[in-house]
Design an enzyme around this catalytic site. Structure first.
Site, PDB file in Angstrom:
ATOM      1  CB  SER A 141      -0.943   0.060   1.262  1.00  0.00           C
ATOM      2  OG  SER A 141      -1.531   1.396   1.433  1.00  0.00           O
TER       3      SER A 141
ATOM      4  CE1 TYR B 160      -3.829  -2.223   4.834  1.00  0.00           C
ATOM      5  CE2 TYR B 160      -2.904   0.300   4.315  1.00  0.00           C
ATOM      6  CZ  TYR B 160      -3.597  -1.248   3.948  1.00  0.00           C
ATOM      7  OH  TYR B 160      -3.812  -1.331   2.686  1.00  0.00           O
TER       8      TYR B 160
END
Length: 273
Positions: free
Chosen positions: A151, A164
């Site tokens: 990501s 995350y």
């Protein structure tokens, strides 16, 4: 020069997170269109069935496996099932991941439970699936190709979703190690780093993607799930036969934006003509 084509005929492709109409579904569809036998993995029978029916409607081969990727004993069944039913695995795409709205918090307010949950879905299963798949690829002697999803949150800081970002950066580092250790067996491993994506979940939550991306991304739009799928397919294919240990950002330019501010902000500071 030989013709440039992507052909996965007679290839077995494992797609983790293949349901729900997001990146995994788009990836499974793209791989199937190129001729691969898809092994579609997701957390419920309903999600798996949706993808299985879609691929069967394309007159392509598909095997569905329902597994909670956050449950290690269940994850441990994936590759043995593939070996028993199909004999080998050639391609692996680990797509499942993400965060939930309640997991966005300042670090000092982030509980152990949230931290563990985020790492379980975004890093832990990736390690287990890749390890087990590599064992089967090495056993087959035919090598293979792996793509893991990271990501743009792993690119720099990840304010208010720190676990995350940390998990996704770990995915990138782990994938590079896979490339180095398994290259001698003919196994390639690469990472795709998506930016903000227009998925069914994002649309459902009402996220103001278009308005936000006009400010953040040079292309001034979100990434479409099919665009991520194309990058995954490229890395898995022989068109990327000399590429391993690399990360490709598919983010409409988000990671290239100037740290000093948006282009409109900077342009306003230019001397008046």
């Amino acid at each position: 020069m030989e013709e440039l084509t992507i052909d996965f005929t007679n290839k077995i492709a494992l797609v983790c997170g293949a349901g729900a109409g997001g990146i995994g579904t788009a990836t499974a569809k793209a791989l199937a269109l190129a001729g691969a036998h898809i092994v579609a993995v997701d957390r419920t029978d309903e999600l798996v069935a949706e993808t299985v029916l879609m691929i069967e409607a394309m007159s392509r081969k598909v095997t569905g496996i329902t597994v909670n990727l956050c449950n290690p004993p269940e994850v441990a069944t994936i590759i043995p099932i593939i070996e028993k039913e199909l004999g080998r695995v050639d391609l692996v795409a680990n797509i499942a991941g993400g965060t939930q709205q309640g997991q966005w918090l300042p670090l000092e307010q982030t509980s152990d439970e949230i931290y563990d949950s985020v790492f379980s879905l975004n890093l832990d299963y990736v390690f287990r699936v890749c390890r087990d798949a590599a064992q089967l690829m090495i056993k087959s002697g035919k090598g293979g190709s792996i793509v893991n999803i990271a990501s743009v949150s792993a690119y720099a800081s990840a304010p208010f979703h720190g676990p995350y970002g940390a998990a996704k950066r770990a995915v990138e580092a782990l994938t590079q190690t896979m490339a180095v250790e398994w290259g001698r067996y003919g196994i390639r491993a690469n990472t795709v780093m998506p930016g903000a994506i227009r998925t069914p979940r994002a649309v459902k939550t009402g996220a103001p993607l278009d308005a936000r991306q006009k400010e953040w991304a040079p292309l001034q739009r979100p990434v479409e799930k099919e665009e991520i799928a194309k990058a995954v397919v490229f890395f898995l294919s022989d068109m990327a036969s000399a590429i391993t240990g690399q990360t490709l950002a598919v983010d409409c330019g988000m990671t290239s934006r100037c740290a000093l501010g948006g282009i409109d902000y900077l342009e306003a500071k230019l001397p008046k003509q």
